[in-house]
Design a protein around this motif. Sequence first.
Motif, PDB file in Angstrom:
ATOM      1  N   LEU A  44      33.123  37.819  23.710  1.00 16.35           N
ATOM      2  CA  LEU A  44      34.074  37.280  24.685  1.00 16.35           C
ATOM      3  C   LEU A  44      33.426  37.108  26.058  1.00 16.35           C
ATOM      4  CD1 LEU A  44      37.348  39.342  24.046  1.00 16.35           C
ATOM      5  CD2 LEU A  44      36.864  36.983  23.370  1.00 16.35           C
ATOM      6  N   PRO A  45      33.816  36.057  26.783  1.00 15.85           N
ATOM      7  CA  PRO A  45      33.366  35.921  28.176  1.00 15.85           C
ATOM      8  C   PRO A  45      34.033  36.995  29.045  1.00 15.85           C
ATOM      9  CG  PRO A  45      34.305  33.853  27.343  1.00 15.85           C
ATOM     10  CD  PRO A  45      34.572  34.908  26.322  1.00 15.85           C
ATOM     11  N   ARG A  46      33.375  37.360  30.134  1.00 23.41           N
ATOM     12  CA  ARG A  46      33.913  38.374  31.055  1.00 23.41           C
ATOM     13  C   ARG A  46      35.311  38.012  31.572  1.00 23.41           C
ATOM     14  NH1 ARG A  46      30.853  41.946  34.103  1.00 23.41           N
ATOM     15  NH2 ARG A  46      32.055  41.406  35.944  1.00 23.41           N
ATOM     16  N   ARG A  47      35.566  36.750  31.711  1.00 24.28           N
ATOM     17  CA  ARG A  47      36.838  36.299  32.299  1.00 24.28           C
ATOM     18  C   ARG A  47      37.920  36.063  31.248  1.00 24.28           C
ATOM     19  NH1 ARG A  47      35.749  38.375  36.737  1.00 24.28           N
ATOM     20  NH2 ARG A  47      34.203  37.362  38.035  1.00 24.28           N
ATOM     21  N   SER A  48      37.770  36.603  30.076  1.00 20.80           N
ATOM     22  CA  SER A  48      38.791  36.467  29.034  1.00 20.80           C
ATOM     23  C   SER A  48      40.050  37.223  29.439  1.00 20.80           C
ATOM     24  CB  SER A  48      38.273  37.024  27.702  1.00 20.80           C
ATOM     25  OG  SER A  48      37.177  36.282  27.252  1.00 20.80           O
ATOM     26  N   ASP A  49      41.112  36.999  28.682  1.00 20.72           N
ATOM     27  CA  ASP A  49      42.383  37.667  28.923  1.00 20.72           C
ATOM     28  C   ASP A  49      42.186  39.189  28.875  1.00 20.72           C
ATOM     29  OD1 ASP A  49      45.394  37.688  29.041  1.00 20.72           O
ATOM     30  OD2 ASP A  49      45.069  38.718  27.113  1.00 20.72           O
ATOM     31  N   GLU A  50      42.606  39.884  29.943  1.00 21.78           N
ATOM     32  CA  GLU A  50      42.400  41.330  30.038  1.00 21.78           C
ATOM     33  C   GLU A  50      43.091  42.089  28.909  1.00 21.78           C
ATOM     34  OE1 GLU A  50      43.339  42.884  33.892  1.00 21.78           O
ATOM     35  OE2 GLU A  50      41.793  41.681  34.876  1.00 21.78           O
TER      36      GLU A  50
END
Length: 162
Positions: A44-50
Motif C-alpha cells: 500500500l502507498p503511505r497515503r492509503s486510507d488510514e
Amino acid sequence: MDRLQHSAWRHVAELLPPEDLPMLAAHALVDGRDSPALRELAGLPRRSDETEIRELYVQALHELGIPLPDEETAGRWLLVNLAFGLAKGELGPKDVADRLSMTVAARTPEEIQFLSIAADYSEWMGPDELPGWENDLRTSAHSLTASTDLGSLIGVPGSRGD
C-alpha cells in the motif's frame, strides 16, 4: 524483540502513525516475516486510507501470532520507554513531559513516581525551579529503569531481563 512485536505496543499507545505501517510491513517481509495481510499492507502507498492500513496491520499481526497488548500495558511500556530514553540521554526532561499522553499508565511505585514528577512540568516553571525538576525526573527515570522488567519487552537492549 523484532520490529513487528515492538510496533504492537506503539500502535496501541498511538505512537505509530498509520502512514508508517506499510514501510514497517515491507521491512518485516525483508526480516523474514510473511503473511497475506503483511504482503498486502507492504504494497500500500503511505497515503492509503488510514482505516484500511490499520485493519491490515492488525490482521497481519493476528496472522503472525503477535498479540496486541491491552491499553494499560501499552501505556506502561510507553512510560518505561520514556524513562529509558531520558536515562540514556536520548530524550531531555522537557521531551519526556511533552510526550506524555492519555495512554500513559503506571502501576509500580517507580512508575507512579516517574509519571508524577513528569506531570509536574509546567511551562511557567521559573528558572530556579526547572533544574530541581529535571534532576528529580532523571533520578526517578534511573530508579524506574533499574527496577523494571518491561525494558526487554519494549525492545530496550541491555535492560533488566535481557
